[in-house]
Enzyme design. Sequence first.
Site, PDB file in Angstrom:
ATOM      1  N   GLU A 106      20.508  73.040  -1.349  1.00 17.16           N
ATOM      2  CA  GLU A 106      21.683  73.187  -2.209  1.00 17.16           C
ATOM      3  C   GLU A 106      22.164  71.828  -2.713  1.00 17.16           C
ATOM      4  OE1 GLU A 106      24.246  76.846  -1.077  1.00 17.16           O
ATOM      5  OE2 GLU A 106      23.597  75.978   0.835  1.00 17.16           O
ATOM      6  N   GLU A 126      18.109  78.666   6.672  1.00 12.59           N
ATOM      7  CA  GLU A 126      19.291  79.278   7.267  1.00 12.59           C
ATOM      8  C   GLU A 126      19.192  80.793   7.316  1.00 12.59           C
ATOM      9  OE1 GLU A 126      20.964  78.052   3.162  1.00 12.59           O
ATOM     10  OE2 GLU A 126      19.004  78.075   4.118  1.00 12.59           O
TER      11      GLU A 126
END
Length: 250
Positions: A106, A126
Amino acid sequence: MNDELRYERVGAAAVLTIDRPARRNAIDAAAAAAFRQGLKDFEADEGARVLVLTGAGGEAFCAGADLKAMDLDVDHPDGPMGPTRLTPAKPAIAAVDGWCLAGGVELALWCDLRIATPQSTFGLFERRWGVPLVDGGTQRLPRTVGLGRALDLILTGRPVKADEADRIGLVNEVVEQGRHLDRALELAERIAAFPQPTMLADRQAAIEGFGLPLADGIALEHKFGREVLHVTVEGASRFAAGEGRHGEGV
């Protein structure tokens, strides 16, 4: 800033280095706060025209949120891992070497361009821990690689090697090992050498116009372009005088 997130000027670039190699450059609350301050320092510095974001240690660009610390503020208006809910006012380049995982992806997507080494691996790992993407990944990844490929990476959490990342457009360029930061700085100097108002206007139109109906996007382009036409007149005069012929300077 702090010792774990270093800010320095290198020519026309501001280099922001995540320096937490013992944690694979994972971000905790202190590093996130330093990152937000780093963006403010960059945007306030008129001489810094491009931000370069990188990681120290040679093993990882960023492994995402520090899951041992678990102290990030998910509700911070600027973003949990830093200013990830903001768009930098000037271009940013991610110089990636090694692991770029979870929130690290990100952070790389937060930048305009991504340079990677052959040993780099990307992945939304994740997924396996039940951690959501809350630093812009669900929005920036589809804008970068397309919805189908984005959903593949979001749903499976699979690793993506540098060659595949290059092929699908997740990175802009793969360079030889150890050259990621140098190449990012070379690009920063090239971008910095152009007349800034028109370049920034075109960048803003591309970012803000993405996803709008075509007519609305063109209207936005006209609005931003109209505001910087005085720079066009100056540039046309230099070209007429012989500067920049045959692609010189590009």
